[in-house]
Scaffold this motif. Sequence first.
Motif: not given
Length: 197
Positions: A1-9
């Motif tokens: 999971m990318s940093l952006r995906e982690k922030k969205v989650a």
Amino acid sequence: MSLREKKVAEKKEEIIRMAIRVLSEKGYNGITMEEIAAKLLMTKGTVYYYFKDKQELLYQSQIMLLERSLWKVQQIQQKQIPIDKKFNQSIISHIEYILEERSGFELMLKPEQIFNTKQLDVIFKLRDTYAEIFDQMITEGIDEGTFDVTDVKVVRNIILGSMNWVTQWYAEDGEKSRTEIAEDIAIYLLRMLSPNK
């Protein structure tokens, strides 16, 4: 999971957790997405960025709660401990979690009134997987001679029903903490599995 995906989650989970409280106060039919956004001090557009509508928001909340419940009991099931202790820990974990996330679980009572067929299939599959873990533990206990029951599914439904109903009567300001209540209930439910012990 990318940093952006982690922030969205993480943002989605934050919105879900806050929205659960709002929905439990007002009821699913008693509030709009706009009102949810206002209560969360967010713009309507921000909430709609993460969830297409109120139904999707509630659906994602239910999936999150069910997946966490499943993860918790799977961790216990994998422990190398006697089956009665494993079952005891599963009961305590279940009760503590549904009391911790009480608002969200209370919104689950009649999912067929809110969700579409596809969503219901996912919810019921998660519920079935969870129930199967309890079936496996009961069966393991029977095979080992620790539990003395004849109908696994009936016993499992009695146990799950008893645990889930705690949200309807437990008072946070009562004499016992969540853990104490969970431990007491575990003692009585385990006696049902091993009546002669």
